[in-house]
Write an enzyme that holds these catalytic residues in place. Structure first.
Site, PDB file in Angstrom:
ATOM      1  N   ARG A 183       0.834  -1.213   0.000  1.00 36.08           N
ATOM      2  CA  ARG A 183       0.000   0.000   0.000  1.00 36.08           C
ATOM      3  C   ARG A 183       0.867   1.260   0.000  1.00 36.08           C
ATOM      4  O   ARG A 183       0.469   2.299  -0.505  1.00 36.08           O
ATOM      5  CB  ARG A 183      -0.974   0.005   1.180  1.00 36.08           C
ATOM      6  N   TYR A 195     -13.397  17.193 -16.722  1.00 42.53           N
ATOM      7  CA  TYR A 195     -13.889  15.815 -16.811  1.00 42.53           C
ATOM      8  C   TYR A 195     -15.058  15.603 -15.839  1.00 42.53           C
ATOM      9  O   TYR A 195     -15.027  16.067 -14.699  1.00 42.53           O
ATOM     10  CB  TYR A 195     -12.725  14.882 -16.468  1.00 42.53           C
ATOM     11  N   ASP A 236      -4.931  18.392 -16.040  1.00 43.28           N
ATOM     12  CA  ASP A 236      -5.289  17.014 -16.375  1.00 43.28           C
ATOM     13  C   ASP A 236      -4.811  16.795 -17.814  1.00 43.28           C
ATOM     14  O   ASP A 236      -5.371  17.340 -18.761  1.00 43.28           O
ATOM     15  CB  ASP A 236      -6.805  16.811 -16.240  1.00 43.28           C
ATOM     16  N   LYS A 247      -5.740   5.588 -20.119  1.00 42.81           N
ATOM     17  CA  LYS A 247      -5.941   6.011 -21.504  1.00 42.81           C
ATOM     18  C   LYS A 247      -4.635   5.856 -22.297  1.00 42.81           C
ATOM     19  O   LYS A 247      -4.187   4.750 -22.476  1.00 42.81           O
ATOM     20  CB  LYS A 247      -6.483   7.439 -21.528  1.00 42.81           C
TER      21      LYS A 247
HETATM   22  C1  LIG Z   1     -10.715   8.838 -17.862  1.00 46.01           C
HETATM   23  C2  LIG Z   1     -10.356  10.171 -17.341  1.00 46.01           C
HETATM   24  C3  LIG Z   1     -10.181  10.403 -15.968  1.00 46.01           C
HETATM   25  C4  LIG Z   1     -10.463   9.341 -14.934  1.00 46.01           C
HETATM   26  O1  LIG Z   1      -9.605   8.272 -15.051  1.00 46.01           O
HETATM   27  P1  LIG Z   1      -9.997   6.774 -14.622  1.00 46.01           P
HETATM   28  O2  LIG Z   1      -8.722   6.051 -14.869  1.00 46.01           O
HETATM   29  O3  LIG Z   1     -11.139   6.351 -15.472  1.00 46.01           O
HETATM   30  O4  LIG Z   1     -10.369   6.827 -13.181  1.00 46.01           O
HETATM   31  C5  LIG Z   1      -9.806  11.669 -15.556  1.00 46.01           C
HETATM   32  N1  LIG Z   1      -9.613  12.665 -16.440  1.00 46.01           N
HETATM   33  C6  LIG Z   1      -9.786  12.489 -17.756  1.00 46.01           C
HETATM   34  C7  LIG Z   1      -9.594  13.642 -18.676  1.00 46.01           C
HETATM   35  C8  LIG Z   1     -10.158  11.247 -18.252  1.00 46.01           C
HETATM   36  O5  LIG Z   1     -10.345  11.079 -19.582  1.00 46.01           O
END
Ligand SMILES: *Cc1c(COP(=O)(O)O)cnc(C)c1O
Length: 389
Positions: free
Chosen positions: A57, A109, A181, A206
């Site tokens: 953890r 987001y 982000d 992603k």
């Molecule tokens: C998918 C996404 C997130 C969240 O990520 P997860 O891995 O699905 O928790 C945050 N910001 C953006 C811009 C995203 O596309």
């Protein structure tokens, strides 16, 4: 050490089955010469080990490997990994206290918006939303002196581009840290820390991993203080990823540059052709000259990335039928994988947003978001042509 639980012919005392099951096969502790690290599927570590690990953890060799790689790819000193992008968001927001104001881009987001609205507002954190693609609103940062400025570029799904360097400079004037982000752009396409941001956040689910087979998140920074806060949040809030997901993400990262080059090239060709097709209302892609912030996009991004949003000029039924006819664009949420995906924001990612609000920001029934994969562009284009009919 004998690999067999049966009595050893060499005369070393034999172990019983139960003991052998636990103590035989530990040769990996030696220098194996393995080119790729193993997956460290262990919850705990022997006390006093030279790596300084104690419990997964609060750290694991697979996290360490991934963190080192991500920091290098984001062009900064530190990275801290989490179970998902939302875990990474939670880690950052958990550093705030009651009464703190956060200035956010209005099209952040959806899960970021929900996390503030449904969870952290209860604890007294105050999010304030503005259109930060408009420099006239930079004065809100100076006026509100927020504890944090939270932006995203390009945004979802309208692909608005925000000036990271300019916003970071304004925020520096009031000592406000800036988080970007960076998920839609990817570390390869955009480097927020070099542009002046304090934190770059990734949903590694992603483009970083890129293969749609693991969830993950990361916060990257040059600040020792922020890294310490993130490492603390990782263990104190239990936001760590699984070692296997970290290992998969490390593997995915090895091909990020080559994947992004193909995403960039495929998406630019796709967007250019789609825009010229009769009947299409509009196509939004940062590297199309028609994009309202095309010059800025070219200044701060190495390519347009793989996401395209378009109004096909179709009714809801026609749009659904189009998506159904597509062979290579799988109808699914998420983005950034090697395979092409298509999403209908009005009925999927933005279904919970009231129609008037949705439509006021351009998300009508004919709007679709393409995540253009790394297949051959001619196959992808032929597929869309046949699906449009
Ligand atoms: C998918 C996404 C997130 C969240 O990520 P997860 O891995 O699905 O928790 C945050 N910001 C953006 C811009 C995203 O596309």
């Amino acid at each position: 050490m004998s690999q067999s639980p049966s009595p050893s012919p060499s005369g070393t005392p034999a172990q019983q089955f139960e003991t052998a099951a636990i103590h035989v096969g530990t040769d990996w502790r030696d220098q194996t010469g393995a080119v790729i690290p193993p997956v460290y599927l262990t919850s705990t570590f022997e006390y006093g080990n030279p790596g300084g690990f104690d419990y997964t953890r609060s750290g694991n060799p697979n996290f360490r490997n991934l963190q080192q790689t991500l920091a290098a790819l984001e062009g900064c000193r530190h990275a801290c990994v989490f179970a998902s992008g939302v875990s990474a968001i939670t880690a950052v927001v958990s550093t705030l206290k009651s009464g703190d104001v956060v200035v956010l881009e209005e099209n952040v987001y959806g899960c970021t918006y929900r996390l503030f609205a449904r969870v952290f507002e209860k604890f007294g954190v105050k999010p304030c939303y503005f259109d930060l693609s408009d420099p006239a609103n930079y004065s809100k940062i100076t006026e509100l002196k927020p504890a944090l400025v939270w932006i995203e570029s390009p945004t979802n799904p309208m692909l608005k581009v925000l000036d990271i360097a300019a916003i970071s400079e304004v925020a520096r004037g009031v000592n406000a840290p800036v988080l970007v982000d960076n998920t839609f752009a990817s570390s390869y396409v955009q480097q927020p820390i070099a542009l002046g941001a304090t934190l770059s956040l990734l949903s590694t689910t992603k483009y970083s991993n890129g293969h749609s087979d693991a969830l993950g998140g990361a916060v990257c920074t040059d600040s020792d203080e922020w890294q310490e806060k993130m490492i603390f949040a990782q263990k104190a809030l239990g936001l760590q990823p699984s070692p296997f997901d970290a290992w998969l993400t490390s593997r995915g990262l090895k091909t990020e540059a080559i994947r992004m080059e193909r995403h960039n090239a495929n998406a630019l060709t796709f967007a250019t052709r789609l825009e010229q097709r009769p009947g299409i209302r509009w196509v939004r892609y940062p590297f199309l000259p028609s994009h309202p912030q095309h010059e800025l996009a070219k200044k701060q991004m190495r390519g347009g990335s793989g996401i395209i949003t378009a109004d096909l000029g179709l009714s809801l039924e026609e749009t659904m039928a189009f998506m159904q006819r597509s062979r290579y664009f799988t109808k699914a949420e998420s983005l950034g994988g090697i395979e092409s995906l298509i999403c209908h924001p009005a009925s999927m990612t933005h279904a919970s947003v009231p129609r008037e609000v949705r439509e006021s920001v351009g998300i009508t029934d004919g709007v679709v978001r393409f995540s253009v994969g790394i297949e051959h562009i001619e196959d992808l284009w032929a597929d869309v042509e046949q699906a449009l009919g």
